[in-house]
Design a protein around this motif. Structure first.
Motif, PDB file in Angstrom:
ATOM      1  N   ASP A  69      29.814  45.936  42.314  1.00  0.00           N
ATOM      2  CA  ASP A  69      29.481  46.878  41.237  1.00  0.00           C
ATOM      3  C   ASP A  69      29.883  46.359  39.861  1.00  0.00           C
ATOM      4  OD1 ASP A  69      32.230  47.084  41.284  1.00  0.00           O
ATOM      5  OD2 ASP A  69      32.291  49.252  41.637  1.00  0.00           O
ATOM      6  N   GLY A  70      30.381  45.107  39.805  1.00  0.00           N
ATOM      7  CA  GLY A  70      30.773  44.508  38.533  1.00  0.00           C
ATOM      8  C   GLY A  70      32.220  44.719  38.153  1.00  0.00           C
ATOM      9  N   SER A  71      32.941  45.541  38.896  1.00  0.00           N
ATOM     10  CA  SER A  71      34.352  45.785  38.590  1.00  0.00           C
ATOM     11  C   SER A  71      35.195  44.587  39.007  1.00  0.00           C
ATOM     12  CB  SER A  71      34.836  47.049  39.309  1.00  0.00           C
ATOM     13  OG  SER A  71      34.765  46.866  40.720  1.00  0.00           O
ATOM     14  N   GLN A  72      36.427  44.564  38.514  1.00  0.00           N
ATOM     15  CA  GLN A  72      37.347  43.471  38.802  1.00  0.00           C
ATOM     16  C   GLN A  72      38.544  43.984  39.592  1.00  0.00           C
ATOM     17  OE1 GLN A  72      37.135  40.160  38.116  1.00  0.00           O
ATOM     18  NE2 GLN A  72      35.116  40.398  37.152  1.00  0.00           N
ATOM     19  N   THR A  73      38.928  43.220  40.604  1.00  0.00           N
ATOM     20  CA  THR A  73      40.145  43.527  41.347  1.00  0.00           C
ATOM     21  C   THR A  73      41.035  42.298  41.349  1.00  0.00           C
ATOM     22  OG1 THR A  73      39.159  42.830  43.460  1.00  0.00           O
ATOM     23  CG2 THR A  73      38.941  45.158  42.858  1.00  0.00           C
ATOM     24  N   GLY A  74      42.329  42.516  41.557  1.00  0.00           N
ATOM     25  CA  GLY A  74      43.245  41.392  41.685  1.00  0.00           C
ATOM     26  C   GLY A  74      44.464  41.496  40.795  1.00  0.00           C
ATOM     27  N   PHE A  75      45.390  40.589  41.021  1.00  0.00           N
ATOM     28  CA  PHE A  75      46.665  40.521  40.315  1.00  0.00           C
ATOM     29  C   PHE A  75      46.438  40.364  38.813  1.00  0.00           C
ATOM     30  CE2 PHE A  75      50.236  37.883  38.750  1.00  0.00           C
ATOM     31  CZ  PHE A  75      51.334  38.581  39.211  1.00  0.00           C
ATOM     32  N   ASP A  76      45.630  39.389  38.415  1.00  0.00           N
ATOM     33  CA  ASP A  76      45.362  39.166  36.994  1.00  0.00           C
ATOM     34  C   ASP A  76      44.627  40.346  36.383  1.00  0.00           C
ATOM     35  OD1 ASP A  76      46.572  36.684  37.068  1.00  0.00           O
ATOM     36  OD2 ASP A  76      44.703  35.562  37.241  1.00  0.00           O
TER      37      ASP A  76
END
Length: 382
Positions: free
Chosen positions: A90-97
């Motif tokens: 969906d274009g979203s970002q996941t992760g530590f950074d």
């Protein structure tokens, strides 16, 4: 009125005012060029316009002020770094950074979602900062002397202590105890525009072996070539190799990461343009706030009860916006770091949420807290 809409509306009004002033100046010069009094008036108007432009330029040089006026943080990420920043369907970002981008947005706006994420390749990232396309990089970027000077970057606190390693197939005769001396004649692949190119070249030379080094624009392409057999070995930060192994190792294959001791030091953390002290303070102390909260056991789930229960020490009270707080002097709301912890979490929460699932644990590593033998440490909030 929504705060972000208000900021943007303010910017539009300023732009319209400048446009009007510029048009008025041009019309006046044309219509009354021969009239002494009018010329004086035009000169005065031009001087006023010049002064306004200087003032705006000076304000624009303050990155924190620019970000506040915009109402949104522009954060550069990888988008392809497993567990650190991954672009979802969906274009979203996941992760530590990605969560550290959200943490900075929470500190500045009280809204962890006030972020525009920009996926960048390694080759694109510094230009994006230099041109203002992004305000900050949270993109597994190594702090080096050259980048701190010649490239013109400034670096915030290290959020992840990493080191370069190599990954190969066990079926090719490699194991976790293999060394660089064992890779002679191999085709080694990595991504271009990174410190890994020089590191592996130097390491191979020191070990007295010859390799064929092939580079690609991003590590997705590198991994694809490895899976397809075009590369015998891939090399990058150890954390990235662990993530790729966890997510992309084909059934029936065994990928091994070596040597046990990394061939380089790769301190990773936020990166921004030089000489932006106010913005740097906000980014740096956002990171430190998550570390201090972790040290004190303050989490997103208990921060409210700890505040109301009176169980916090004086440093934690200051950090969360109570008596003696210093956030207001930084240009933030007093509760800026309370918003960070309540909306995003402390360092261990952010780490565990994203890195533990791929096998990157803090215990016994440099990323343990300083009280547990690691390097994660924050200055005092006083």
């Amino acid at each position: 009125m929504n705060r972000r809409i208000a900021y943007r509306l303010g910017g539009v009004l300023v732009a319209l005012a400048l446009l009007g002033a510029a048009c008025g100046s041009d019309d006046g010069d044309e219509d009354v060029a021969d009239e002494p009094a009018a010329t004086t008036e035009a000169e005065a108007e031009a001087e006023a316009t010049d002064a306004t432009e200087v003032e705006l330029t000076q304000a624009g040089d303050d990155l924190l002020g620019t970000v506040l006026a915009r109402g949104e943080l522009k954060c550069g990420v990888s988008g392809a770094a497993v567990a650190f920043s991954e672009t979802q369907p969906d274009g979203s970002q996941t992760g530590f950074d990605a969560d550290y981008c959200r943490a900075v947005a929470a500190a500045i706006f009280g809204d962890a979602e006030a972020v525009e994420f920009t996926p960048l390749t390694a080759a694109e990232r510094f230009t994006a900062v230099q041109t203002g396309a992004v305000d900050v990089l949270m993109r597994n970027t190594t702090w080096t002397q050259g980048r701190d000077t010649e490239v013109g970057m400034d670096f915030g606190p290290t959020t992840y202590y990493d080191g370069q390693q190599l990954m190969a197939r066990a079926s090719d005769g490699f194991s976790s105890s293999s060394t660089v001396a064992d890779i002679g004649g191999a085709i080694v692949c990595t991504n271009s525009g990174t410190t890994t190119e020089q590191n592996i070249a130097d390491a191979a030379d020191a070990a007295g072996v010859s390799i064929q080094l092939n580079t690609f624009e991003d590590f997705d392409i590198v991994t694809t070539n490895f899976i397809e057999g075009a590369c015998n070995i891939v090399t990058t930060d150890g954390s990235a190799l662990v993530g790729r192994k966890a997510n992309q190792q084909p059934d029936g294959e065994e990928w091994v990461i070596f040597p046990p001791t990394p061939i380089s030091k790769e301190p990773l953390g936020p990166t921004y343009g030089q000489n932006q002290s106010r913005f740097a303070d906000v980014v740096n102390w956002t990171v430190y706030a998550t570390i201090i909260a972790d040290e004190k056991g303050i989490t997103s789930s208990n921060v409210d009860s700890m505040l109301s229960g009176g169980s916090l020490d004086a440093e934690a009270v200051r950090l969360l916006g109570g008596d003696g707080e210093l956030q207001s002097a930084m240009g933030l709301s007093a509760d800026a770091f309370y918003q960070v912890i309540s909306q995003v979490g402390n360092y261990d929460e952010i780490y565990s949420r994203h890195l533990n699932p791929v096998g990157l644990t803090r215990e016994g590593s440099a990323n343990a807290g300083w009280l547990d033998g690691g390097l994660i440490y924050a200055p005092p909030a006083r």
